[in-house]
Every structure is written in structure tokens, then in C-alpha cells.
Design a protein around this motif. Structure first.
Motif, short mmCIF file in Angstrom:
data_model
loop_
_atom_site.label_atom_id
_atom_site.label_comp_id
_atom_site.label_asym_id
_atom_site.label_seq_id
_atom_site.Cartn_x
_atom_site.Cartn_y
_atom_site.Cartn_z
N ALA A 23 0.99 -0.44 0.08
CA ALA A 23 -0.44 0.40 0.20
C ALA A 23 0.93 1.22 0.13
O ALA A 23 0.95 2.47 -0.73
N ALA A 24 2.08 1.35 0.51
CA ALA A 24 2.87 2.38 1.10
C ALA A 24 3.67 2.70 -0.12
O ALA A 24 3.64 3.61 -1.05
N ILE A 25 4.36 1.73 -0.95
CA ILE A 25 4.91 2.06 -2.77
C ILE A 25 3.72 2.32 -3.19
O ILE A 25 3.50 3.06 -4.23
N PHE A 68 4.00 5.83 -6.20
CA PHE A 68 2.90 5.71 -7.34
C PHE A 68 2.09 6.65 -7.57
O PHE A 68 2.15 7.47 -8.41
N ALA A 69 0.97 7.06 -6.62
CA ALA A 69 -0.42 7.10 -7.05
C ALA A 69 0.18 8.99 -6.84
O ALA A 69 -0.61 9.83 -7.28
N LEU A 70 0.60 9.53 -5.62
CA LEU A 70 1.08 10.32 -5.91
C LEU A 70 1.99 11.02 -6.69
O LEU A 70 1.80 11.42 -6.83
N ILE A 71 3.34 9.81 -7.01
CA ILE A 71 3.52 10.46 -8.47
C ILE A 71 2.68 11.50 -9.74
O ILE A 71 3.15 12.48 -10.20
N ALA A 72 1.67 10.24 -9.70
CA ALA A 72 0.91 9.90 -10.93
C ALA A 72 -0.27 11.35 -10.74
O ALA A 72 0.05 12.34 -11.71
N LEU A 103 6.38 12.16 -15.35
CA LEU A 103 5.68 11.89 -13.54
C LEU A 103 3.95 10.89 -13.88
O LEU A 103 4.59 9.81 -13.16
N LEU A 104 4.09 11.79 -14.63
CA LEU A 104 2.37 10.95 -14.53
C LEU A 104 2.00 9.23 -15.27
O LEU A 104 1.85 8.30 -15.13
N ILE A 105 3.08 9.06 -16.10
CA ILE A 105 3.48 8.18 -16.93
C ILE A 105 3.92 7.11 -15.82
O ILE A 105 3.67 6.05 -15.43
N VAL A 106 5.37 7.57 -15.42
CA VAL A 106 5.64 6.32 -14.30
C VAL A 106 4.96 6.26 -13.20
O VAL A 106 4.86 4.98 -12.27
N GLY A 144 3.74 2.78 -11.91
CA GLY A 144 3.53 1.85 -10.86
C GLY A 144 2.37 1.42 -10.03
O GLY A 144 2.19 0.48 -9.35
N SER A 145 1.59 2.07 -10.10
CA SER A 145 0.16 1.56 -8.86
C SER A 145 -1.00 1.54 -10.31
O SER A 145 -1.17 0.84 -8.99
N VAL A 146 -1.02 1.07 -10.82
CA VAL A 146 -2.06 1.13 -12.18
C VAL A 146 -1.54 -0.95 -12.29
O VAL A 146 -2.48 -1.38 -11.46
#
Lengths: 201, 117
Positions: free
Chosen positions: A87-89, A93-97, A162-165, A169-171
Motif C-alpha cells: 500500500a505504501a509503494i 506511485f499514486a502521489l507521483i501520478a 511523472l504521470l506515466i511513471v 507503478g500504481s496501476v
């Protein structure tokens, strides 16, 4: 009556209740039901609503005794606690997106905003050029501000990256989480639950 | 479930642990024996939850002590009796119940007087 007890025993085994404890509970239940039958009492008088649902009855008894973990509501703290590394990871990733999306939106709505960088004497970017940050240059991208010269990085490009990264990661993490299920992040284990429980039965 | 049955269930859910502690305070009892003692006082759990999960909770919380003994020459049974903490919880719970009952009677007693023929 025996069928009811056997169904309870199977459920306790499935829940991981230790055999000696399950045998003791089954024996107590058996003699109680036999005595009730001899008295002419119905199973409902002994088991209440549980007489029609042995699995729920067995689960409730084992749970209240603290032999198995109390079921948790989806989205509760227990799930977060069990799956907190993933969840933390995923949250990172969600924050980066989100940051990337915000930059893209900002750049789209206000024109060519740029990330300001300290001047680099050894290199001057041509107007409109895009910098590709080398690993050593990453710490230099610290200040987000309106850049009035031509040596900045295109905010839209940075936001897109950043959105792509973030999505990349999150999807997948979210899809794996949905596929495995909340309980799949950790192995079920029997333990003594000594938390205070709700009143009632 | 009818509204009346649902209310009865809710009320029982709040005090059945006290009822069990009360009947085992009269003397150690095994599971079905407690059901019989409750039934003898007009309290049936038919249609309600079972007492076994509740006994499990009382045991886990240290409110009862248990031991095994034969019953009238029959198979060994698991007997329950209130622990010291269980007796304290019973006394406190009965006080709370009486206070709540008295307060509710003040409110609901008036309604009963109005609708009585």
C-alpha cells in the motif's frame, strides 16, 4: 444433530482452530444437543439462530473465543496493516501520478510554465529544448517556480513523465491487489485475539 | 423480522452476558444447563443468537472460570462460573440495567397508561 456438529468441526478445521480445542468444543456441543433432544427441546432452543447456519455458528464461537482472527470490514485498518508495504509503494506511485497530472494540467491551462534550475555554465539549452536529467542532476530539480529565461525544463514534459511513471507503478499494483484480494497479501494464521470485543453475542 | 422481534433481539444482545453471569452465579453450569435456567425464568433464546459464542467471549475476557466434571454420571461437561472480575462486571451491569430500566419506565410507562383500555 451429529451432522450439525460435523459441519462445525469442518469449519473449525478450515479456520485453523487447533484440533484439541475443536474436539473439545465439538464434544461439549454434542452432549448439550443430545441432552436437549432427550428433553424434547428443539435445536433452536440451544443454538438460537445458529441452528440453521452451522458455519456461521462455528465461526462466531471460534472468533469470540479468540481462536481465529476477527473478520475485518473491507477498507478497515486491518487491511492497511496487513498490506502496508504494498500500500505504501502504491501510495507513492499514486502521489507521483497526481503531481504529474497537476503539472500537466497547470502547463496546459497557463501556457509554458517551466521548472527553474540553477544556471549551468557548461551548458546552455537552446530555446525550446528539453533537458533529460542525468542521475547526478536530479537533486538540482528542487525549486518549482516560474522561469523567465529559456534554460528551464518544460513543465508539461516533466508532468507527463511523472504521470506515466506514477500510473505505470500504481496501476499494476492495484490490479494485483484486486486479483489477489485484500486477504491475499498475507497468509491466514491462527492467533489469540485479545482485543476487547463488542458487547452482545 | 418484525419490528418487535428486532427490538427484543437488540435488548437481549445488550444484557444476555449479564443474564448468563447471573444464572451461573447461582451455581456452576454447563452450556445447555444455562439455557434451561434461562428458560425456567421465561427467557428463551429461540430466534436469537446462541449462548456459546457469548460464553467464549466471557471466557476470553476472564469473566468466567471453567473446569471439567462429570454431570450426574454422564460425560464430562465444561462448567462455567463467574470469576472475581465477572462478579464485579455483573454487579456493575445490573446497576446500569436498573438505572436504564427506571429511566425508560418513566418515559414509556406514561405511554402504557395512555393506551391502556
Amino acid at each position: 444433530m451429529n451432522e450439525f456438529v460435523e459441519e462445525c468441526r469442518r469449519e473449525w478445521k478450515r479456520l485453523g482452530v487447533p484440533d484439541p480445542v475443536a474436539n473439545e468444543m465439538a464434544a461439549d456441543l454434542t452432549v448439550d444437543l443430545e441432552e436437549a433432544e432427550a428433553d424434547g427441546a428443539s435445536a433452536e432452543e440451544v443454538l438460537g439462530r445458529g441452528a440453521h447456519d452451522p458455519r456461521s455458528f462455528a465461526t462466531a464461537w471460534a472468533t469470540e473465543r479468540g481462536l481465529v482472527q476477527r473478520p475485518r470490514l473491507p477498507g478497515g485498518r486491518g487491511i492497511l496493516r496487513r498490506s502496508h508495504p504494498a500500500a505504501a509503494i502504491g501510495a507513492v506511485f499514486a502521489l507521483i501520478a497526481i503531481v504529474g497530472a497537476a503539472l500537466v494540467i497547470s502547463a496546459s491551462s497557463s501556457g509554458s510554465r517551466r521548472l527553474g534550475l540553477p544556471p549551468r555554465p557548461e551548458f546552455r539549452a537552446a530555446p525550446g529544448a528539453v533537458w533529460v536529467a542525468a542521475p547526478g542532476a536530479i537533486p538540482r530539480v528542487m525549486v518549482i517556480a516560474e522561469d523567465t529565461n529559456d534554460s528551464g525544463v518544460d513543465t508539461h514534459t516533466v508532468g507527463s513523465v511523472l504521470l506515466i511513471v506514477g500510473l505505470a507503478g500504481s496501476v499494476p499494483l492495484m490490479l494485483v491487489w484486486l486479483w489477489v484480494g485484500p486477504s491475499g497479501w498475507s497468509r491466514r494464521r491462527t492467533h489469540i485475539d485479545d482485543r476487547p470485543s463488542r458487547p452482545g453475542y | 423480522m418484525a419490528a418487535g422481534e428486532g427490538r427484543r433481539t437488540q435488548i437481549l444482545r445488550g444484557v444476555l452476558d449479564l443474564c448468563l453471569l447471573a444464572v451461573m452465579e447461582e451455581g456452576p453450569a454447563y452450556g445447555y444447563e444455562m439455557t434451561k435456567r434461562l428458560r425456567a425464568r421465561g427467557l428463551s433464546i429461540v430466534g436469537e443468537g446462541s449462548i456459546y459464542p457469548l460464553l467464549g467471549r466471557l471466557e476470553r475476557e476472564g469473566l468466567v472460570e471453567t473446569y471439567r466434571a462429570a454431570s450426574d454420571g454422564g460425560p464430562p461437561r465444561k462448567y462455567y462460573r463467574p470469576s472475581r472480575e465477572g462478579r464485579r462486571v455483573l454487579a456493575a451491569g445490573v446497576s446500569e440495567w436498573r438505572a436504564a430500566r427506571d429511566a425508560l419506565d418513566v418515559v414509556l410507562g406514561l405511554v402504557e397508561a395512555e393506551v391502556a383500555p
